[in-house]
Design a protein around this motif. Structure first.
Motif, mmCIF file in Angstrom:
data_model
loop_
_atom_site.group_PDB
_atom_site.id
_atom_site.type_symbol
_atom_site.label_atom_id
_atom_site.label_comp_id
_atom_site.label_asym_id
_atom_site.label_seq_id
_atom_site.Cartn_x
_atom_site.Cartn_y
_atom_site.Cartn_z
ATOM 1 N N ARG A 81 0.847 -1.203 0.000
ATOM 2 C CA ARG A 81 0.000 0.000 0.000
ATOM 3 C C ARG A 81 0.871 1.237 0.000
ATOM 4 N N ASN A 82 1.913 1.243 0.810
ATOM 5 C CA ASN A 82 2.787 2.404 0.885
ATOM 6 C C ASN A 82 3.532 2.626 -0.426
ATOM 7 N N LYS A 83 3.895 1.537 -1.105
ATOM 8 C CA LYS A 83 4.548 1.680 -2.408
ATOM 9 C C LYS A 83 3.576 2.287 -3.419
ATOM 10 N N LEU A 84 2.353 1.759 -3.452
ATOM 11 C CA LEU A 84 1.341 2.294 -4.374
ATOM 12 C C LEU A 84 1.070 3.764 -4.077
ATOM 13 N N LEU A 85 0.962 4.093 -2.796
ATOM 14 C CA LEU A 85 0.743 5.484 -2.391
ATOM 15 C C LEU A 85 1.929 6.343 -2.810
ATOM 16 N N GLY A 86 3.136 5.838 -2.589
ATOM 17 C CA GLY A 86 4.331 6.590 -2.962
ATOM 18 C C GLY A 86 4.398 6.870 -4.451
ATOM 19 N N LEU A 87 4.042 5.882 -5.260
ATOM 20 C CA LEU A 87 4.037 6.087 -6.715
ATOM 21 C C LEU A 87 2.958 7.079 -7.122
ATOM 22 N N TRP A 88 1.814 7.029 -6.449
ATOM 23 C CA TRP A 88 0.716 7.963 -6.742
ATOM 24 C C TRP A 88 1.121 9.391 -6.384
ATOM 25 N N VAL A 89 1.727 9.562 -5.211
ATOM 26 C CA VAL A 89 2.165 10.893 -4.784
ATOM 27 C C VAL A 89 3.302 11.380 -5.681
ATOM 28 N N ALA A 90 4.215 10.486 -6.053
ATOM 29 C CA ALA A 90 5.311 10.866 -6.944
ATOM 30 C C ALA A 90 4.759 11.447 -8.239
ATOM 31 N N GLY B 102 5.212 15.212 -9.869
ATOM 32 C CA GLY B 102 5.921 15.315 -11.137
ATOM 33 C C GLY B 102 7.194 14.490 -11.175
ATOM 34 N N ILE B 103 7.286 13.493 -10.301
ATOM 35 C CA ILE B 103 8.461 12.626 -10.243
ATOM 36 C C ILE B 103 8.165 11.368 -11.062
ATOM 37 N N THR B 104 9.103 10.987 -11.928
ATOM 38 C CA THR B 104 8.883 9.817 -12.784
ATOM 39 C C THR B 104 10.084 8.886 -12.747
ATOM 40 N N GLY B 105 9.909 7.711 -13.348
ATOM 41 C CA GLY B 105 11.003 6.758 -13.534
ATOM 42 C C GLY B 105 11.626 6.277 -12.241
ATOM 43 N N ASP B 106 12.955 6.183 -12.247
ATOM 44 C CA ASP B 106 13.693 5.688 -11.086
ATOM 45 C C ASP B 106 13.478 6.580 -9.870
ATOM 46 N N TYR C 193 11.278 7.480 -4.482
ATOM 47 C CA TYR C 193 10.339 8.179 -3.593
ATOM 48 C C TYR C 193 9.413 7.170 -2.918
ATOM 49 N N ALA C 194 8.930 6.195 -3.659
ATOM 50 C CA ALA C 194 8.048 5.173 -3.080
ATOM 51 C C ALA C 194 8.773 4.425 -1.960
ATOM 52 N N LYS C 195 10.058 4.170 -2.127
ATOM 53 C CA LYS C 195 10.843 3.513 -1.077
ATOM 54 C C LYS C 195 10.946 4.401 0.161
ATOM 55 N N GLU C 196 11.031 5.720 -0.046
ATOM 56 C CA GLU C 196 11.048 6.655 1.089
ATOM 57 C C GLU C 196 9.725 6.572 1.855
ATOM 58 N N VAL C 197 8.630 6.453 1.121
ATOM 59 C CA VAL C 197 7.317 6.348 1.767
ATOM 60 C C VAL C 197 7.231 5.044 2.565
ATOM 61 N N ILE C 198 7.725 3.961 1.985
ATOM 62 C CA ILE C 198 7.736 2.679 2.697
ATOM 63 C C ILE C 198 8.564 2.814 3.974
#
Length: 108
Positions: free
Chosen positions: A30-39, A43-47, A52-57
């Motif tokens: 869930r945190n990864k999905l949320l992190g990708l959504w917030v990214a 305006g954050i893309t790619g790697d 960023y998703a790892k930071e959220v996790i």
């Protein structure tokens, strides 16, 4: 000597441990999905989006519950001037948790 009660208790303990493991996996997903959504909102893309998703996790390990994750993403959104309400972010967290639980149960 092991009784049937002992065996049944051991079985419950194993089931509980598995449930806790699945819960942990679902929350991390869930945190990864949320992190990708917030990214994406930031305006954050790619790697960089994956980082960023790892930071959220990782934020989820700061304190018990979801508030650490929520505070991180809300702080990041606010810092970039992106106007999402607490309700919108929490609703998205709930949607992603439901999706993550389904994925973990399905083994995907």
């Amino acid at each position: 000597m092991s009784t049937s009660f002992d065996k049944r208790e051991e079985g419950f303990e194993k089931k509980f441990a598995l449930d806790e493991e699945q819960k942990f996996k679902a929350e991390a997903r869930r945190n990864k999905l949320l992190g990708l959504w917030v990214a994406e909102k930031l305006g954050i893309t790619g790697d960089a989006a994956n980082a960023y998703a790892k930071e959220v996790i990782a934020a989820d390990f700061e304190q018990p519950g979801d508030d650490d994750v929520f505070q991180k993403v809300m702080g990041d959104l606010t810092a970039k001037g992106i106007a999402l309400t607490e309700q919108q972010v929490r609703a998205q967290m709930n949607l992603f948790l439901a999706e993550a639980i389904a994925q973990v149960k399905a083994g995907t």
